[in-house]
Structures are given as C-alpha cells and as structure tokens.
Design an enzyme around this catalytic site. Sequence first.
Site, PDB file in Angstrom:
ATOM      1  N   GLY A  10     -27.962 -32.126  81.944  1.00  0.00           N
ATOM      2  CA  GLY A  10     -28.335 -32.881  83.137  1.00  0.00           C
ATOM      3  C   GLY A  10     -28.905 -34.247  82.802  1.00  0.00           C
ATOM      4  CB  ALA A  11     -31.424 -35.964  82.693  1.00  0.00           C
ATOM      5  CG  MET A  12     -32.440 -36.546  76.005  1.00  0.00           C
ATOM      6  SD  MET A  12     -33.060 -34.888  75.620  1.00  0.00           S
ATOM      7  CE  MET A  12     -34.436 -35.291  74.574  1.00  0.00           C
ATOM      8  CD  GLU A  13     -36.961 -34.140  76.905  1.00  0.00           C
ATOM      9  OE1 GLU A  13     -35.943 -33.951  77.593  1.00  0.00           O
ATOM     10  OE2 GLU A  13     -37.420 -33.281  76.139  1.00  0.00           O
ATOM     11  CG  HIS A  35     -37.286 -31.519  84.006  1.00  0.00           C
ATOM     12  ND1 HIS A  35     -37.756 -30.232  84.012  1.00  0.00           N
ATOM     13  CD2 HIS A  35     -36.794 -31.725  82.753  1.00  0.00           C
ATOM     14  CE1 HIS A  35     -37.561 -29.697  82.815  1.00  0.00           C
ATOM     15  NE2 HIS A  35     -36.973 -30.581  82.039  1.00  0.00           N
ATOM     16  CD  GLU A  36     -34.860 -34.938  81.948  1.00  0.00           C
ATOM     17  OE1 GLU A  36     -35.385 -34.984  80.824  1.00  0.00           O
ATOM     18  OE2 GLU A  36     -34.209 -33.945  82.352  1.00  0.00           O
ATOM     19  CG  HIS A  74     -39.584 -33.392  79.313  1.00  0.00           C
ATOM     20  ND1 HIS A  74     -40.154 -32.251  78.811  1.00  0.00           N
ATOM     21  CD2 HIS A  74     -38.326 -33.028  79.710  1.00  0.00           C
ATOM     22  CE1 HIS A  74     -39.287 -31.247  78.900  1.00  0.00           C
ATOM     23  NE2 HIS A  74     -38.171 -31.689  79.445  1.00  0.00           N
ATOM     24  CD  GLU A 123     -37.018 -28.582  78.086  1.00  0.00           C
ATOM     25  OE1 GLU A 123     -37.202 -28.791  79.300  1.00  0.00           O
ATOM     26  OE2 GLU A 123     -36.666 -29.478  77.301  1.00  0.00           O
TER      27      GLU A 123
HETATM   28  N1  0A1 Z   1     -34.448 -31.721  77.131  1.00  0.00           N
HETATM   29  C1  0A1 Z   1     -33.534 -31.950  78.214  1.00  0.00           C
HETATM   30  C2  0A1 Z   1     -32.322 -31.133  78.194  1.00  0.00           C
HETATM   31  C3  0A1 Z   1     -31.354 -31.345  77.099  1.00  0.00           C
HETATM   32  C4  0A1 Z   1     -31.285 -30.434  76.088  1.00  0.00           C
HETATM   33  C5  0A1 Z   1     -30.340 -30.517  75.088  1.00  0.00           C
HETATM   34  C6  0A1 Z   1     -29.457 -31.564  75.176  1.00  0.00           C
HETATM   35  O1  0A1 Z   1     -28.468 -31.651  74.248  1.00  0.00           O
HETATM   36  C7  0A1 Z   1     -28.201 -30.572  73.483  1.00  0.00           C
HETATM   37  C8  0A1 Z   1     -29.508 -32.504  76.189  1.00  0.00           C
HETATM   38  C9  0A1 Z   1     -30.487 -32.389  77.141  1.00  0.00           C
HETATM   39  C10 0A1 Z   1     -34.230 -31.536  79.497  1.00  0.00           C
HETATM   40  O2  0A1 Z   1     -34.925 -30.540  79.512  1.00  0.00           O
HETATM   41  O3  0A1 Z   1     -34.018 -32.186  80.498  1.00  0.00           O
HETATM   42 ZN    ZN Z   2     -36.687 -30.442  80.075  1.00  0.00          ZN
END
Ligand code: 0A1
Ligand code: ZN
Length: 879
Positions: free
Chosen positions: A268-271, A304-305, A308, A327
């Site tokens: 979905g997205a990344m922090e 959420h992001e 984080h 998480e």
């Molecule tokens: N940490 C991000 C989710 C996420 C996890 C792994 C990824 O690549 C393997 C990419 C994004 C979150 O919790 O939004």
């Molecule tokens: Zn997350």
Amino acid sequence: MKTDTAQAVYLKDYCAPDYLISTVHLDVKLAPAATHVTSTLTIQPNGNIGKNYRPLILDGEEIKLDSLCLNGEVLGSDDYIVDENSLIIATVPQEEFTVEIKTTCNPAANTALSGLYRSSKTYCTQCEAEGFRRITYFPDRPDVLAVFTVRIEGSTVETPVLLSNGNPVESGKLNANRHFAIWHDPHPKPSYLFALVAGNLGVVSDHFTTQSGGDIELKIFVEPGNEDRCDYAMGALKRSMKWDEERFAREYDLDIFMIVAVSDFNMGAMENKGLNIFNDKFILARPDTATDADYANIESIIAHEYFHNWTGNRITCRDWFQLCLKEGLTVFRDQEFSADMRSRTVERIADVKRLRAQQFPEDAGPLAHPVQPESYIEINNFYTATVYEKGAELVRMLLTLLGPDTFRKAMDLYFLRHDGEAATVEDFIRVMEDAGGIDLTQFRIWYQQAGTPELTVNGRYDRHRRTYTLAVSQHCAPSPGQLRKHPYHIPLRIGLVDKCGEDMKLELDGKPAGDDLVLNIREHEHRFCFTNVAHRPYASILRSFSAPVKLTTNATRSDLLFLMQHDSDLFNRWECAQTYATRLLTDATVSGELNEVKSAVFGQALGKLFDDETLEPAFIAQMLTLPGESDLAREMINNVDPSAIYRSRLGLRKNIAANLKENFRHILKTVRLSGAYSPDAIDAGKRSLRNSALGFLAVLEDTSTLDLLKQQYMNADNMTDVMAVLSILTQTDLPLRDELLDDFYSRWKHDHLVVDKWLMLNALAPFEATVGHVAGLMNHPAFSLKNLNKVRALIGTFASANPVAFNHPSGAGYDLVSDTILKLDKINPQVAARLTGVFKSWRALESGRRDKSQLALQRLVDSENLSRDTLEIAVKSLD
Ligand code: 0A1
Ligand code: ZN
C-alpha cells in the site's frame, strides 16, 4: 520438505551486530540500466570484540561491485570475498575506519520492485525489509542506525525532481543537462527507511504549523496531470499531524514532509523517513474517480504512514521478529485516528470485519503463526494480517487492561525510554507493566501462540436466588508447531441489559461493579456470579470486541433480536444481528432450505432500526449487511460448498427485500444528500444506506428498480454512486449489467485507477462462467501481468472475493490462479507469494474442490525454479 534447503532465520539466534555505522554518504548517479552508487561508510566495531576478531560482512544482492577502498586504500581482490549475497572483508581495523564501495545496479530490469526500480519513468526505491542491499553493500538489518547524507545526480529532462530523506541541503546544475541535489537526514535510521525518488513529477504544496510553532513544508508529488487529485490526501496528512500532537503529544521532526505517489508498488505505502512512497491508488482522489471507501482508505493509510514516524522510525525494530512492534502499534494508532475522524462504532465494525476476513482464516489454517513469529524463511511473507491486524488488537487489549489514562502514560514512557532505539516487543510490554503497575506475564502468550482462542460464555438466571451466573471457558485449537496451548489473559467486557433496554447496575459476588465491566479471564474455566439481579437479563458479552476471540454464547434467538434493538454497546447490536443471520444461513446451507419465519422475524427487527433516529445511517447500513460468504464458510468449518452458501445468502436477501421493500423505497425517498459531493463520514454514511437499500430492491429485479439503477448511473456526480450501481448489477446477469459495464470502460479507459475498478467488477460476478471471462480479460489491453495493481484488481479480486467462481467445481478457477502465480513469480516473487495465500483455506472445502485445490498447490510446489517466497507459502499451505 522442499523448503528444508532454504535457510530459516530464528529469533533465538539474534546477535548484536559486530560493526556499527555512524554515517553513510551515498552518491547516486542515475541512469536507467546502469546506476552508479558510491557509498562511504564510517564504521566502528560494536563494543570490544577483543581476540574474537570478526570479519566485516555486508549484505548485497543483484549488484555489481566496481571498487572497494578501506581508509582510502584500494583493496585488491585477495582482500575481500564477494558472492551472491554478501561482501566480506576479512581484515578491518579495530577502531573507527571508513569504507568506500562503488557498485552498479540496473533499475530498469528490477521487476521485483525491491531496491531501486522504475515506475513508469520515475526512479523510486522500496527498501523494507531487505531492499537496500539491492542498491549497495551494507549491514542491511534494522538495528544498525546511521545518519545518511545523499547526493543524487540525474538528467534535468528525465528527472527534474530529485528527492531523498531528511532536509534539502544543496542543489545545482551540472554540464550536459544534468543536475544534482543533496539531502541530509539528521535522525539516525536503519537502511530499510532509506528512500530516493527521481522523476518528472508534479507537486502540490502546503504547510503545517506544529504545536510548538515549527513550520513544516508539506509536499505531495504525483505524475503531472494528477495534481487536482491530491487535496484530500493533503487534508488527511494535516489532520494526522494534528491528531498525533493532541492524542500522543508527538510532533513532526524535520523541516519538510514529502509523499510520492507511484503506480507500481508492492504494497500500500511505505513510511521512509520524511519521504513516504505510496501506491497512487491510496493518494489520488477526485469525486468522479474515487469512492467513499477509497477516500476512507486514503485517510487511514496516510495516517498510518505518518504515525510510523514515531512508532517505527524514531523507535524502530531490533530485528524483523519485532515487526508487530511497529506494525501492530501503528495500525492501532491509525484505527484510533479514523475512529476520531469518523464514527467510532462504524470504524470498530470495519476493523473487526477486516480482522475476521483476513486474520481469522490465517490463524485457522496452515499459515497460522504467532504475532511474534519464532522463525521465517522469507521475511516478506510475514507482512501478514496476523502481524498487522491481530497485532493491533493486542495493543487495544492493553488499552482496555490499563484504562485510557494509564495507557497514555505508558505510551509517553515508551517514547521517552526508547526514542532513538531499535527496540523489542518485550521492551514495549515492560513499559506497559511499569506504567500500568500490572503483571503481563500471561498476556505475553498472545504474542507467542498462534490460533484464535474460542471463548464460550453461558449465562444462567436463578429466579429464587436472584443471581445470574456466567460460566466462561476458553480453548485454543492446535496450530502448526504448537499442539498444546496455554490459557490466555482475556479482557472480557460485558454488561447486563434489563428488560427496558437499560444497562443494569452490576453487583459481582455482592460487591458493586459498575454497569460496564471488564472481567479478567485467565483460567481455562471461570464462573462469575452477579447478585441482586431483579430479572433474567440480556447478557451483552465481549462488548466492542474487547478481545480477538471466537465467541459462542447460549443467547437465544429472541435474546439476539432484543439486543439488536437495545444494547447500549452499538458494536454488540451489530454483532447480534450478524450472529442471528449466521445461525439462519448456516442452517439453511446445511438443510438446503431457508427458514422463512425466522427470516421474516429478522427482517422485522432490521426494519425497526429505520425508526430509531439516534442511529447514524452508516451504522444502519452496517446492520443491513449480511455476513459475507467467506464469513459463513468460516463458521461452517468444513465440507464447505461455496455455491450452497451463496444460494442461502441470496435467499435471505430476497426474503428481506420482499418484506422491507416499502422501507427501502422510503429510504431512497427520504435519505437525501444536498449540495456538492463531500467524502465526509456523514454524507458517505447516507450514501451507503441509500445504496444498501437499492441493492436489496435490486434482488427483486422489478423494472422500477432497474430504472432507478440506470438513472443513478447516468446522473451520479460521484464514483461512489456509480460503483454502487455497477456492483449491484455485477451480482445479476441482466443485460443492463453488460450495457453499463461497457459504457463505464469506454468512459474511463484512459484512467488507470478507474480501469482497476472495472477489472474488479468483472472479477466479482458470482457465476461459474466468470472463470472463462476472467481468463479472457487477461488478454484485454486493459490488463498487464507486469502491472501489479491490474493483477490484484482482476486475479486478486477473483480469488479472494468471488468464492462461487474461484471455487468452480471443475477446479478451473484454481488452475487459472495457479497459472497466474507461476507467471508472476518470474516477475515479482513477493506479489506472487501473496497471491498464493488465497489457497489457505483449501482444507475446509468439500472433498471435490479440496482435491482440486490441493492439486493446484502441488503443481506450484513441483514447478521448477519457484522463488523462495512463493515456495514457502505453497509448501506451508500443503503441510
Ligand atoms: N511498512 C509498510 C508496509 C510495507 C512493507 C513491506 C514492503 O515491501 C516489502 C512495502 C511496504 C507499512 O506498514 O505501511
Ligand atoms: Zn505499517
């Protein structure tokens, strides 16, 4: 087992790193097929290694080493070893030293979307969990925290925008249409939070003043042309920043916060610190392209992001076994945010539905694992509903056990004690114990044991003694590798409702106990005796879903109908309706016949809700939503026939529609929206109630409803109402369905996010013929196996949200999905592995389908060169 050859990683083997990195200087010269990276690391031995001298081992994958220097001296090929996964320098100084590593990577060839890759023409990165090692050699583990300075150089034409984490330091022009930018992030961070983006991007800017008066620049970068779809995301970001200040006293800590939306993304997205990267479907929204549900997702994922930044970035994880530390806690925080922005009850219902739909089957099947696993083969396979959703429930239980004020103090202590650290789940629990003054020894079991506990609560009223006794027992079935379970510490929130619908004042063993009580369940069996109870009460058990358990009670159907109308806990009113419908539908599926009388009684009870003006439309819409086919399948446990479940559910919808059609027509006349479209929760709730009424009327298939559907499709000023019509028609085989779906595609074929919706609608038709139709669509110009959002929209939806078609008795649905997995595995193993998870409940099916799904899984396992990611899921599914 075939995965025996793949190395598992164990929590018990954790060792602190031998070397720490204080600073990283990255110099990245961008080019599509050969990006050159120079990394200069300042390295210190971690503590006194003494005589046990250790080599320096850096992780690296799919990169070419060009040169290596240690303290300025070029190393010869005898001084180090490079293999597929690492770079080892046998001898390094035992005081601070520098290493300079030059490498080359190929972003254009990176279809796995881990490391540095290209989305359209934009360069972007994804480093969680282990992507940084695909950019340069590095100790790619979350407990090595370093201060990063990044210089990016690229073409002024292709990459006018050059971004990385932290604050901008300098930028300038170079010769030959090239330019550079330097970014510095003062906060030490692990490599998984590194990010780089470069491309020709449009930007929307705003700013936010923090509670201490800091001025933060906010920027959202999108493909040029999409700038008019960022307003809602920007508003959501500002609301998130304010909420975290008010609720948890957390301020933002850089001068700038940036979001980039890209159309190719694994999740979905990344922090990433200061530079969040999003799948663009969770940023871009305009009333005519996004539904209310899209808006709600955007708001919660942005939150959420952003959250984080404190729970994940400032306090990060010591190792990947601590994933739920960031998480679970951050999901809990985004759920609370959405509850505050919208309706708390409706949010809670949505959260519990998600938990049950995604996590409960995981916990009940071959992929079950604890919230804190003890081992993994591929870490990317552990971004699961168990870690995220059940992890959030564990934090919520801690809130229930500590109470809101103490919980807040505990969170303050957590931030104070662990800011800047790579922490563990154990650190978090200890903070809760210290601040709460409670012993959570038994509570820790929630993190260690897989499986959903089953809680049985039976109430008995004794008229002579005026007592009400609750007998409570808990049990948890064995799960892979865990045959015997210890009892959990379960906070069980309850109330007793009197015959007027009021909460009784409770007295437990003669002592006053309030009217809304949390019972601490710790043993296999308990007995609670409420005294001085004037008449037989209606027991409201597990209020607000106070623990992630499967509840069975001895409530009668009339108890459920009463509580549906009167429970002061609105969540439980919804739960009682679900329980009533579930009993009715599972009986109907087994017997092949729906009980008309009980259905009519249920319909009447639903009808009464329309007269209650205290209820929000969004809540009534939830009350009207019957348990889904997968919910019912889960309740039936085994011998599941998805087509039979579908028929009973449709039967009950028809029964309710026939009995309440006048009410539904009345809703359409009276629940009105005035003015321009707004995605706010109140208007969205009204739309969901209206569209739910329309959906019920549509199962009667009379011409006046068909006219209504067509009118709404033609006249709607927003995507929610358009999608509602199409989703309703998708459930039918009326000619109008194809007519409007064709029209929809020709109107929107230029818009990739709306095309995804069209693919989803096509995948959802609950008919056996859908298998062939979906297979055909894989050759449609709108579909591409290389575009993950398209694969998720068509194949993901088909396999996870269309039980009738996916479980085609011939096995054709399974074959279609497993064929797709095999092809996708060559392109993107992470996403292929995720798709393989759709087979997780195969054992519960009736024997014909069970055998065929088993064969499909076996075919995956037997295929040559399957990735480690997909193999792990397929093998575990078959175990
Ligand atoms: N940490 C991000 C989710 C996420 C996890 C792994 C990824 O690549 C393997 C990419 C994004 C979150 O919790 O939004
Ligand atoms: Zn997350």
